[in-house]
Design a protein around this motif. Sequence first.
Motif, PDB file in Angstrom:
ATOM      1  N   ILE A  14      20.618  55.090 -31.047  1.00 53.25           N
ATOM      2  CA  ILE A  14      19.190  54.753 -31.007  1.00 53.25           C
ATOM      3  C   ILE A  14      18.712  54.626 -29.561  1.00 53.25           C
ATOM      4  O   ILE A  14      17.660  55.160 -29.195  1.00 53.25           O
ATOM      5  N   ASN A  15      19.494  53.938 -28.735  1.00 54.84           N
ATOM      6  CA  ASN A  15      19.107  53.726 -27.339  1.00 54.84           C
ATOM      7  C   ASN A  15      19.123  55.023 -26.538  1.00 54.84           C
ATOM      8  O   ASN A  15      18.256  55.252 -25.700  1.00 54.84           O
ATOM      9  N   LYS A  16      20.109  55.867 -26.795  1.00 56.39           N
ATOM     10  CA  LYS A  16      20.293  57.100 -26.034  1.00 56.39           C
ATOM     11  C   LYS A  16      19.102  58.036 -26.182  1.00 56.39           C
ATOM     12  O   LYS A  16      18.699  58.721 -25.233  1.00 56.39           O
ATOM     13  N   TYR A  17      18.523  58.067 -27.359  1.00 54.18           N
ATOM     14  CA  TYR A  17      17.421  59.006 -27.627  1.00 54.18           C
ATOM     15  C   TYR A  17      16.070  58.300 -27.673  1.00 54.18           C
ATOM     16  O   TYR A  17      15.164  58.699 -28.426  1.00 54.18           O
ATOM     17  N   PHE A  18      15.940  57.256 -26.862  1.00 51.22           N
ATOM     18  CA  PHE A  18      14.708  56.475 -26.778  1.00 51.22           C
ATOM     19  C   PHE A  18      13.503  57.376 -26.567  1.00 51.22           C
ATOM     20  O   PHE A  18      12.480  57.274 -27.269  1.00 51.22           O
ATOM     21  N   VAL A  19      13.589  58.275 -25.601  1.00 46.81           N
ATOM     22  CA  VAL A  19      12.466  59.160 -25.279  1.00 46.81           C
ATOM     23  C   VAL A  19      12.100  60.030 -26.476  1.00 46.81           C
ATOM     24  O   VAL A  19      10.912  60.260 -26.762  1.00 46.81           O
ATOM     25  N   VAL A  20      13.114  60.504 -27.188  1.00 48.69           N
ATOM     26  CA  VAL A  20      12.878  61.352 -28.361  1.00 48.69           C
ATOM     27  C   VAL A  20      12.083  60.599 -29.428  1.00 48.69           C
ATOM     28  O   VAL A  20      11.122  61.118 -29.995  1.00 48.69           O
ATOM     29  N   TRP A  21      12.500  59.342 -29.686  1.00 44.67           N
ATOM     30  CA  TRP A  21      11.796  58.544 -30.701  1.00 44.67           C
ATOM     31  C   TRP A  21      10.343  58.287 -30.276  1.00 44.67           C
ATOM     32  O   TRP A  21       9.435  58.334 -31.118  1.00 44.67           O
ATOM     33  N   VAL A  22      10.143  58.017 -28.987  1.00 39.41           N
ATOM     34  CA  VAL A  22       8.792  57.744 -28.483  1.00 39.41           C
ATOM     35  C   VAL A  22       7.893  58.961 -28.682  1.00 39.41           C
ATOM     36  O   VAL A  22       6.770  58.853 -29.193  1.00 39.41           O
ATOM     37  N   ILE A  23       8.390  60.118 -28.278  1.00 34.59           N
ATOM     38  CA  ILE A  23       7.584  61.344 -28.389  1.00 34.59           C
ATOM     39  C   ILE A  23       7.323  61.685 -29.855  1.00 34.59           C
ATOM     40  O   ILE A  23       6.194  62.013 -30.242  1.00 34.59           O
ATOM     41  N   ALA A  24       8.359  61.597 -30.673  1.00 32.12           N
ATOM     42  CA  ALA A  24       8.217  61.930 -32.091  1.00 32.12           C
ATOM     43  C   ALA A  24       7.221  61.003 -32.787  1.00 32.12           C
ATOM     44  O   ALA A  24       6.337  61.459 -33.532  1.00 32.12           O
TER      45      ALA A  24
END
Length: 330
Positions: A14-24
């Motif tokens: 979850i932490n590693k793909y923080f940017v991905v979750w934000v953009i999505a």
Amino acid sequence: MTALSKIEQVSDFINKYFVVWVIAASVLALYQPDAFTWIGEYISPLLGVVMLGMGLTLTPEDLKRIVERPRDVVIGSLAQWTIMPITAYLLVQVFSLPTELGIGIILLGAAPGGTSSNVMTYLGKGDVALSIAITSLTTIVAPVVMPAWVLFLAGAEVQVTFAEMFREILFIVFIPVVAGIVFRQLMERKAPTAAETSLVVFPSISVIAIVVILAAVVGLNAENIFTVSAVAIAAMIIHNTVGFGSGYAIGHAANMPEDRIRACTFEVGLQNSGLATALAVTFFSPLTALLPALFSVWMLIVGPTLATYFARKTDEEEASRTGTESVMTD
């Protein structure tokens, strides 16, 4: 594999793909705003959860550093307290930003440091202890400093009192942070396994909470995002750039070691945009929260980029030093 190891893997993912979750989440909220607008009234409690997580990461030793190394902590804190709100005000005047957007960037400038500055300092091989100490100090006094700046710089446009803003920041920042510190100490004494688990789980909970907050703000501003001027975006970017540049320059002027200069850079350049967003929604309007919310996305781009540059610079210096020592030995 133990249960804690599995939880740690999920949390790391979850932490590693923080940017991905934000953009999505932002894109989804932009095209399906009704699915997220209802979250707006829960932004303050969600930020309280994030600040509780921040408190859990702090120890009495972190707070002792404020007393043990006051010079650099005070320099970094004063730089953030003065440069960022004043720069925000000047940008509002220079670019003639609309009232709601102007208050938003002033809220951002007056906000204390956030956990993002600690993470970026770590990634950039800076002095994490100093970063945490500055964040702790600016956060603890935020209930006083932040409303004072906002009312001083935007008083004519603000219909909220100092006491109202003080109380709100107290409930969503100060109390959760202190509760987190106390809760961790109690758990480490009574239930060390639970304490270890909470330290693994809460970073990912904070990530989820921040993503939900951003999605709510994007949903509330779905119509405004496409019409917000490039000038307003430019003002936000300039504000952040001035923060990084002045933090680095002040660290140099104060003759700090390189790792502390980097900590000062991130502390001045990165604000608690979540707090600015929460206050904007609570006391003003969703449009006021737009620039602080966009800054949350922007800092996830520029912060890691700068941290990577700093880390690479350190690696190159160490490699060069090792090579020189090897030649001298030969």
